[in-house]
Design an enzyme around this catalytic site. Structure first.
Site, PDB file in Angstrom:
ATOM      1  N   SER A  23       0.802  -1.233   0.000  1.00 23.55           N
ATOM      2  CA  SER A  23       0.000   0.000   0.000  1.00 23.55           C
ATOM      3  C   SER A  23       0.832   1.280   0.000  1.00 23.55           C
ATOM      4  O   SER A  23       0.257   2.369  -0.051  1.00 23.55           O
ATOM      5  CB  SER A  23      -0.952   0.013   1.205  1.00 23.55           C
ATOM      6  OG  SER A  23      -2.077  -0.794   0.933  1.00 23.55           O
ATOM      7  N   SER A  25      -6.319   3.081   4.588  1.00 20.87           N
ATOM      8  CA  SER A  25      -5.654   2.371   3.505  1.00 20.87           C
ATOM      9  C   SER A  25      -6.669   1.612   2.650  1.00 20.87           C
ATOM     10  O   SER A  25      -6.409   0.508   2.164  1.00 20.87           O
ATOM     11  CB  SER A  25      -4.586   1.413   4.041  1.00 20.87           C
ATOM     12  OG  SER A  25      -3.653   1.089   3.033  1.00 20.87           O
ATOM     13  N   LYS A  85       0.027   3.683  -2.686  1.00 14.49           N
ATOM     14  CA  LYS A  85      -0.974   4.746  -2.567  1.00 14.49           C
ATOM     15  C   LYS A  85      -0.346   6.134  -2.467  1.00 14.49           C
ATOM     16  O   LYS A  85      -1.051   7.141  -2.629  1.00 14.49           O
ATOM     17  CB  LYS A  85      -1.889   4.477  -1.379  1.00 14.49           C
ATOM     18  CG  LYS A  85      -2.767   3.227  -1.530  1.00 14.49           C
ATOM     19  CD  LYS A  85      -3.665   3.018  -0.337  1.00 14.49           C
ATOM     20  CE  LYS A  85      -4.643   1.867  -0.546  1.00 14.49           C
ATOM     21  NZ  LYS A  85      -4.044   0.544  -0.281  1.00 14.49           N
TER      22      LYS A  85
END
Length: 368
Positions: free
Chosen positions: A36, A96, A39
């Protein structure tokens, strides 16, 4: 360079953003699954779209079936909802949420596939030559990889280019109305442990292990007052064994960076470090320095024994444009060990003089 502490991670990178100097690294160019941390690139493109007014924070976006069905971490939005962009940003950063991330990608680029193209274009523009993105959320996929060096580049540019949006990364708890209350906690444990930490992003997949990009700032009176006196470190860590381990090991890196090194201001913003003579210009001298001032990072206790040397071409012949790099400032320890080499920029433009002035200086140069 000082020996860093033992850090239980596959790879890491620690940089002092006040000076731009790398303090420590391990396997900086190892190809890793970013999970993640992906991101961060998604956020870069979302923030860019906000700055360009292609979208707005109050604008609502639909939740597609594709977004709704995303596995992994979620914001728990569904196709019955119209969600404001600002809430989707919070869902992507704090929770997230893979569903929030896909909704943002579709809202910015029209489709996930087109958004991924933009991610890779932006990576090349930022100089992230070892990165390849296959999705906006970070689920493991063939060819989806980066390095801690590239992630540090991305995180640094994210903070530099979009300071107005960085407060989202310091939010400890958030959830969208109608979604589970138990899903409101930021996974970055350092936000709850260290008041100096104000970001940035966690990540985890089986392939990646536990990952964290963390940043912290401390006020250093010797650097100046207000924002000018803040020293900021950035750590990028991948492949830790657990959520707690990634926080502990990142904290270890940050604490070591703050305690083992001092930041020294060599010039204030806009103050010249040198004013050498110029030939054939409308000004007799050119002011060389750095618009943001010059800060260097040195081992603790070495700040009073620094050596500096300005290296530049000679003679200097106008014109010179503002921001043009003319030489550099070399900084070394008293022992002679190099510390940094800082490019020197022209602080005020020096236009070319008139024909008679140029002719007179040409004659003087010839006589010399």
């Amino acid at each position: 360079m000082l020996q860093p502490p033992e850090v239980a991670a596959r790879a890491y990178w620690l940089v002092d953003l006040s000076s731009g100097q790398v303090l420590a690294s391990k396997n900086p160019d190892l190809a890793v699954d970013p999970a993640s941390l992906t991101k961060l690139m998604t956020a870069y493109l979302v923030f860019d779209a906000l700055r360009a007014q292609r979208i707005s924070l109050t604008q609502t976006l639909p939740v597609s079936e594709r977004a709704w069905r995303m596995p992994g971490s979620r914001m728990f939005i569904d196709p019955r909802m119209q969600v404001p962009v600002e809430d989707l940003i919070k869902g992507m950063i704090v929770q997230s949420g893979n569903d929030a991330t896909v909704a943002l990608a579709e809202g910015v680029a029209g489709s996930v596939e087109r958004f991924v193209e933009k991610m890779n274009q932006q990576a090349r523009a930022l100089g992230m030559s070892a990165s390849s993105f296959q999705n906006p959320e970070g689920l493991s996929a063939p060819g989806h990889s980066t390095t801690v060096r590239d992630l540090a580049t991305l995180a640094t540019r994210l903070m530099q280019d979009f300071p107005q949006f960085m407060h989202y990364y310091a939010i400890q708890r958030y959830r969208f109305p109608g979604t589970p209350e138990a899903n409101d906690r930021n996974r970055n444990l350092l936000l709850f442990r260290d008041p100096n930490v104000d970001g940035l992003k966690t990540g985890h997949t089986n392939a990646a292990g536990f990952c964290l990009v963390a940043t912290a700032r401390r006020q250093v009176p010797a650097l100046g007052a207000g924002a000018q006196g803040q020293r900021r470190l950035l750590s990028v860590l991948v492949g830790a064994a657990s959520e707690n381990a990634r926080a502990n090991e990142s904290q270890k890196l940050l604490n070591w960076g703050f305690s083992a090194f001092d930041a020294v201001r060599l010039s204030a913003p806009g103050v010249p470090l040198a004013t050498p003579s110029v030939w054939k210009g409308r000004s007799a001298v050119v002011r060389l320095g750095h618009p943001q001032g010059v800060v260097v990072t040195v081992p603790a206790g070495e700040s009073t024994r620094l050596r500096t040397e300005i290296v530049r071409p000679d003679p200097l012949i106008a014109p010179f444009a503002r921001g043009q790099v003319v030489g550099s400032l070399r900084v070394s320890l008293g022992s002679g060990v190099p510390v940094a080499e800082v490019p020197l920029q022209v602080l005020e433009a020096v236009p070319e003089s008139g024909v008679f002035g140029r002719a007179w200086d040409a004659l003087r140069l010839w006589i010399q």
